[in-house]
Each structure stands twice: as C-alpha cells, then as structure tokens.
Design a protein around this motif. Structure first.
Motif, PDB file in Angstrom:
ATOM      1  N   LYS A  28       0.853  -1.187   0.000  1.00 39.43           N
ATOM      2  CA  LYS A  28       0.000   0.000   0.000  1.00 39.43           C
ATOM      3  C   LYS A  28       0.887   1.236   0.000  1.00 39.43           C
ATOM      4  O   LYS A  28       1.895   1.292   0.703  1.00 39.43           O
ATOM      5  N   PHE A  29       0.490   2.195  -0.834  1.00 39.13           N
ATOM      6  CA  PHE A  29       1.200   3.465  -0.934  1.00 39.13           C
ATOM      7  C   PHE A  29       0.179   4.591  -0.842  1.00 39.13           C
ATOM      8  O   PHE A  29      -0.983   4.425  -1.218  1.00 39.13           O
ATOM      9  N   VAL A  30       0.626   5.745  -0.383  1.00 40.30           N
ATOM     10  CA  VAL A  30      -0.233   6.922  -0.374  1.00 40.30           C
ATOM     11  C   VAL A  30      -0.268   7.465  -1.790  1.00 40.30           C
ATOM     12  O   VAL A  30       0.765   7.604  -2.442  1.00 40.30           O
ATOM     13  N   GLY A  31      -1.465   7.712  -2.293  1.00 39.89           N
ATOM     14  CA  GLY A  31      -1.577   8.262  -3.629  1.00 39.89           C
ATOM     15  C   GLY A  31      -2.979   8.132  -4.171  1.00 39.89           C
ATOM     16  O   GLY A  31      -3.829   7.469  -3.597  1.00 39.89           O
ATOM     17  N   ASN A  32      -3.204   8.756  -5.276  1.00 40.36           N
ATOM     18  CA  ASN A  32      -4.488   8.728  -5.948  1.00 40.36           C
ATOM     19  C   ASN A  32      -4.489   7.581  -6.952  1.00 40.36           C
ATOM     20  O   ASN A  32      -3.538   7.415  -7.710  1.00 40.36           O
ATOM     21  N   ARG A  33      -5.548   6.800  -6.991  1.00 38.94           N
ATOM     22  CA  ARG A  33      -5.641   5.654  -7.907  1.00 38.94           C
ATOM     23  C   ARG A  33      -5.370   6.078  -9.352  1.00 38.94           C
ATOM     24  O   ARG A  33      -4.726   5.367 -10.110  1.00 38.94           O
ATOM     25  N   SER A  34      -5.819   7.245  -9.735  1.00 40.93           N
ATOM     26  CA  SER A  34      -5.632   7.703 -11.116  1.00 40.93           C
ATOM     27  C   SER A  34      -4.161   7.989 -11.442  1.00 40.93           C
ATOM     28  O   SER A  34      -3.798   8.116 -12.607  1.00 40.93           O
ATOM     29  N   SER A  35      -3.306   8.061 -10.425  1.00 38.42           N
ATOM     30  CA  SER A  35      -1.879   8.295 -10.651  1.00 38.42           C
ATOM     31  C   SER A  35      -1.154   7.032 -11.107  1.00 38.42           C
ATOM     32  O   SER A  35      -0.016   7.101 -11.562  1.00 38.42           O
ATOM     33  N   PHE A  36      -1.795   5.868 -10.929  1.00 34.64           N
ATOM     34  CA  PHE A  36      -1.155   4.592 -11.226  1.00 34.64           C
ATOM     35  C   PHE A  36      -1.948   3.845 -12.296  1.00 34.64           C
ATOM     36  O   PHE A  36      -3.101   3.494 -12.092  1.00 34.64           O
ATOM     37  N   THR A  37      -1.318   3.596 -13.430  1.00 34.23           N
ATOM     38  CA  THR A  37      -1.966   2.923 -14.548  1.00 34.23           C
ATOM     39  C   THR A  37      -1.418   1.505 -14.680  1.00 34.23           C
ATOM     40  O   THR A  37      -0.190   1.320 -14.786  1.00 34.23           O
ATOM     41  N   VAL A  38      -2.326   0.529 -14.664  1.00 38.05           N
ATOM     42  CA  VAL A  38      -1.916  -0.858 -14.841  1.00 38.05           C
ATOM     43  C   VAL A  38      -1.189  -0.985 -16.178  1.00 38.05           C
ATOM     44  O   VAL A  38      -1.627  -0.450 -17.197  1.00 38.05           O
ATOM     45  N   GLY A  39      -0.032  -1.646 -16.152  1.00 39.11           N
ATOM     46  CA  GLY A  39       0.773  -1.831 -17.361  1.00 39.11           C
ATOM     47  C   GLY A  39       1.894  -0.822 -17.503  1.00 39.11           C
ATOM     48  O   GLY A  39       2.801  -1.015 -18.306  1.00 39.11           O
ATOM     49  N   SER A  40       1.840   0.254 -16.714  1.00 33.76           N
ATOM     50  CA  SER A  40       2.917   1.251 -16.801  1.00 33.76           C
ATOM     51  C   SER A  40       4.029   0.890 -15.807  1.00 33.76           C
ATOM     52  O   SER A  40       3.858   0.064 -14.927  1.00 33.76           O
ATOM     53  N   SER A  41       5.158   1.540 -15.968  1.00 30.48           N
ATOM     54  CA  SER A  41       6.287   1.280 -15.075  1.00 30.48           C
ATOM     55  C   SER A  41       6.477   2.443 -14.110  1.00 30.48           C
ATOM     56  O   SER A  41       6.122   3.578 -14.412  1.00 30.48           O
TER      57      SER A  41
END
Length: 67
Positions: free
Chosen positions: A38-51
């Motif tokens: 778990k990390f602090v952040g907005n879900r929209s900041s993390f895209t599945v498939g990105s690095s």
C-alpha cells in the motif's frame, strides 16, 4: 517495476487515500519478483501496465518503496 494491479483502499494517512499496488519488480542483477504494498496516492496516478521507479531492499525484497 511494472504495475500489475492498482486498487484504491478505504484507508487514509493524514487525509490522503492509500492505493494497493501489485508490482512486478525486475532488478537488473537479481531474480524478478512480485510484491503487493500500500502506498499513499491517488488511484488515477497509477496505470496498470505502466512502469514506476522503485527502491527495494535486496535482503528483504518485500521492502519496496516508490522512488
């Protein structure tokens, strides 16, 4: 590390939402591994498939931080 899954949680840290990420970490000098943290952040900041760049402890690979 590659993002395999990203889910928003109900948990918050000082008013910031937590996101649970499943990461495929592929070190240059070691065996690839997966970790869920778990990390602090907005879900929209993390895209599945990105690095994302990460730091990890080679002695305890479960200790992964976003860099």
């Amino acid at each position: 590390a590659w993002i395999l899954n990203a889910e928003e949680t109900k948990a918050e840290v000082t008013g910031y939402r937590m996101v649970e990420l499943t990461l495929d970490v592929r070190p240059e000098d070691s065996v690839p591994f997966q970790v869920t943290r778990k990390f602090v952040g907005n879900r929209s900041s993390f895209t599945v498939g990105s690095s994302v760049p990460v730091w990890y402890d080679p002695i305890d690979p479960k200790k992964v931080e976003l860099s």
